[in-house]
Design an enzyme around this catalytic site. Structure first.
Site, PDB file in Angstrom:
ATOM      1  N   ASP A  70      37.281  12.386  22.705  1.00  0.00           N
ATOM      2  CA  ASP A  70      36.249  11.940  22.430  1.00  0.00           C
ATOM      3  C   ASP A  70      35.295  11.529  21.514  1.00  0.00           C
ATOM      4  O   ASP A  70      34.415  11.639  21.340  1.00  0.00           O
ATOM      5  CB  ASP A  70      36.582  13.661  20.717  1.00  0.00           C
ATOM      6  CG  ASP A  70      35.953  14.127  19.722  1.00  0.00           C
ATOM      7  OD1 ASP A  70      35.009  14.884  20.319  1.00  0.00           O
ATOM      8  OD2 ASP A  70      35.602  13.090  18.786  1.00  0.00           O
TER       9      ASP A  70
ATOM     10  N   ALA B 290      32.872  16.208  20.874  1.00  0.00           N
ATOM     11  CA  ALA B 290      32.921  16.638  22.169  1.00  0.00           C
ATOM     12  C   ALA B 290      33.926  16.771  22.669  1.00  0.00           C
ATOM     13  O   ALA B 290      33.934  17.735  23.656  1.00  0.00           O
ATOM     14  CB  ALA B 290      32.927  14.590  22.459  1.00  0.00           C
ATOM     15  N   ASP B 291      35.260  16.988  21.930  1.00  0.00           N
ATOM     16  CA  ASP B 291      35.732  18.288  22.501  1.00  0.00           C
ATOM     17  C   ASP B 291      35.932  19.684  22.535  1.00  0.00           C
ATOM     18  O   ASP B 291      35.831  20.885  23.568  1.00  0.00           O
ATOM     19  CB  ASP B 291      37.739  18.326  21.448  1.00  0.00           C
ATOM     20  CG  ASP B 291      38.627  16.663  22.383  1.00  0.00           C
ATOM     21  OD1 ASP B 291      37.599  16.456  23.576  1.00  0.00           O
ATOM     22  OD2 ASP B 291      39.493  15.951  21.353  1.00  0.00           O
ATOM     23  N   LEU B 292      35.139  19.690  21.003  1.00  0.00           N
ATOM     24  CA  LEU B 292      35.274  21.104  21.052  1.00  0.00           C
ATOM     25  C   LEU B 292      34.354  22.026  21.941  1.00  0.00           C
ATOM     26  O   LEU B 292      34.256  22.900  21.745  1.00  0.00           O
ATOM     27  CB  LEU B 292      34.389  21.447  19.561  1.00  0.00           C
ATOM     28  CG  LEU B 292      35.774  21.578  18.319  1.00  0.00           C
ATOM     29  CD1 LEU B 292      35.579  21.154  16.743  1.00  0.00           C
ATOM     30  CD2 LEU B 292      36.638  22.229  18.531  1.00  0.00           C
TER      31      LEU B 292
ATOM     32  N   GLY C   4      35.280  22.962  25.465  1.00  0.00           N
ATOM     33  CA  GLY C   4      35.920  23.870  25.322  1.00  0.00           C
ATOM     34  C   GLY C   4      34.931  25.071  24.927  1.00  0.00           C
ATOM     35  O   GLY C   4      35.041  26.401  25.705  1.00  0.00           O
TER      36      GLY C   4
END
Length: 409
Positions: free
Chosen positions: A153, A181-183, A186
Site C-alpha cells: 500500500d 491504495a489497498d482499499l 478492493g
C-alpha cells in the site's frame, strides 16, 4: 478438528442481492479481503482459504487483539467461511481446485505468477469453468515491467504521486491515515467483478479482472491529474486546503479545529457576514474565488486569528445555521458516535464465538429491497473446514488424519 468446534448450528443463507453467488477467496491482508467482504455483505457465499497454522497474516497484526485474532483481521473478514488447508497437499489442492471450478468468482492477490504455480491460475481454472469471473489484485497489475514486483500500500501511494500531494504545505509527504491504495483496489475489484458478472449474464462467458494498487491510485489523482494536464505545473501539498477553492480548509478554534468549505462567491459573502468579517467581502483581494486563491496565505492568516477567539461549537452553530458547509474535525470516537452515523446504522454488532459482542463498521451500500447485512462474525481459523471438505466428499476418517498431520485445521 476438535480444537475449533463450530459455534454456529448452521451457516445462514443471506437474502441479499448476491444470494447464490459462490466466491472463492484466495486473498489475504486487505485489498482482496475488503473486496470479498463487500460481496459477502451483499449476500454472496464467500469461502476464505487460509494457511492452517497461522491463517491470514492479519490475524496476528496486533495489538489490539480480540480473542485469538487481531482487530485488523476482524475489520474485513465478516460474513465469510474459513477453510484452513495446506495447498502443498495434493489431495487438498485438488479440493480447492474443485471449489474454484464450481465458483462464480475467484479472488486472489498473490504476486503475479504465484497462483499459476499453485495450480490455481486463471488459465487453468477458466479452462474447466469458462464462466468464472477471476479477479487478480496485485501491486502493479498482470502486465508491464513491474508486474512481478511485490506490492504494498505505502509503496503504491508513494509511486503514484499521491503522497506528494498529501501533507502540510512545505512539510513532509504523508501517507493516508488508512491503507488507501489497498482499499481503493478492493473497491475497484468489486466493481470489476460485478461488471464481469453482468457481462456473463448476457454472454455466458467469464473473464479476468486485473486490478493493481498503483492503477487505483493513479485513477484517484482525478482532478489533480487534470490540473497538471491543463497547466504542466506539478501539483503540491496543501494540507487540509483545496488547491483551487478558498477558504476550503481547517481553521483553528479556541478548543480544536473546524473545517469550512466556502465553495462559491455567494457562500463567501454569507460567510463574511455571519462571522463578523463583512469588510472582507468588499476587499478586492477576496471578492472572487480566483482572487481568494491568489491571496490565500493572507486570507487564511486573517481567518485563523479570528476563528481562534471562539470554540468549535460556536463556529459550527453560526456557520451551520447560515447554510455554510462546516464540521468539527472529529476524532474517531466522535465520528463513530455521531448521530448521523448512528442513524445510518454504520456501527453494528455481531456475536463472535470467542469475543462475544463485536462491533463492526457496516456496509455503506444501502439497498432498499435487499440491504447489505452484518450477519456473521469473522470466522476463527478453520471454523468451517470440516463442513466444506465434507461437502467435497471427504470422510470423517480422512479429516481426522489430515488434522493430525497439520494439513488442515
Amino acid at each position: 478438528m476438535d480444537d475449533h468446534p463450530s459455534p454456529r448450528s448452521a451457516w445462514r443463507v443471506h437474502e441479499g442481492a448476491l444470494r447464490g453467488l459462490k466466491v472463492l477467496d484466495l486473498s489475504r491482508i486487505l485489498s482482496g479481503p475488503f473486496c470479498t467482504m463487500v460481496l459477502a455483505d451483499l449476500g454472496a457465499d464467500v469461502i476464505k482459504v487460509e494457511e492452517p497454522r497461522r491463517g491470514d497474516d492479519t490475524r496476528m497484526w496486533g495489538p489490539p487483539f480480540q480473542g485469538q485474532d487481531a482487530s485488523y483481521f476482524h475489520s474485513v473478514n465478516r460474513n465469510k467461511r474459513s477453510l484452513a488447508v495446506d495447498l502443498k497437499s495434493p489431495v487438498l489442492l485438488e479440493r480447492v481446485q474443485r471449489l474454484a471450478c464450481e465458483a462464480d468468482v475467484v479472488v486472489e492477490n498473490f504476486r503475479p505468477g504465484t497462483a499459476e504455480r499453485l495450480g490455481l491460475g486463471y488459465a487453468r481454472i477458466s479452462a474447466s469453468n469458462p464462466g468464472v469471473v477471476y479477479a487478480s489484485i496485485s501491486g502493479y497489475g498482470q502486465t508491464g515491467p513491474y508486474r512481478r514486483s511485490p506490492g504494498y500500500d505505502a509503496i503504491a501511494q508513494a509511486l503514484s504521486g499521491m503522497m506528494s500531494i498529501t501533507g502540510e504545505s512545505g512539510g513532509d509527504p504523508v501517507r493516508f491515515g488508512v491503507a488507501g491504495a489497498d482499499l481503493a483496489a478492493g473497491m475497484f475489484t468489486a466493481i470489476g467483478v460485478l461488471s464481469a458478472l453482468h457481462h456473463r449474464e448476457r454472454t455466458g462467458q467469464g473473464q479476468l479482472v486485473d486490478v493493481s494498487l498503483l492503477d487505483g491510485q493513479i485513477a484517484w489523482l482525478s482532478y489533480v491529474a487534470a490540473g497538471y494536464f491543463a497547466t504542466d505545473e506539478i501539483p503540491r501539498r496543501y494540507g487540509s486546503a483545496h488547491p483551487t477553492i478558498a477558504p476550503y480548509q481547517a481553521l483553528p478554534t479556541s478548543d480544536g479545529y473546524v473545517m469550512v468549505a466556502v465553495g462559491n462567491d455567494g457562500l463567501w459573502r454569507t460567510f463574511t457576514q455571519v462571522t463578523g468579517l463583512g469588510e472582507l467581502a468588499e476587499d478586492p483581494r477576496y471578492v472572487t474565488n480566483p482572487d481568494r486563491v491568489r491571496h490565500r496565505e493572507d486570507l487564511i492568516g486573517l481567518l485563523g486569528k479570528h476563528f481562534v477567539t471562539e470554540p468549535t461549537s460556536h463556529w459550527t452553530q453560526v456557520l451551520g445555521e447560515a447554510g455554510i458547509p462546516v464540521a468539527p474535525i472529529n476524532d474517531v470516537r466522535q465520528a463513530l458516535e455521531h448521530p448521523q452515523v448512528q442513524a445510518r446504522e454504520m456501527v453494528q454488532e455481531v456475536v463472535h464465538s470467542e469475543v462475544g459482542p463485536l462491533r463492526q463498521v457496516a456496509s455503506p451500500i444501502k439497498l432498499s429491497g435487499t440491504p447489505a447485512q452484518v450477519r456473521e462474525a469473522p470466522p476463527v481459523l478453520g471454523e468451517h473446514t470440516a463442513d466444506i471438505l465434507g461437502t467435497l466428499g471427504m470422510t470423517e476418517q480422512q479429516l481426522r488424519e489430515l488434522a493430525d498431520s497439520g494439513a488442515i485445521r
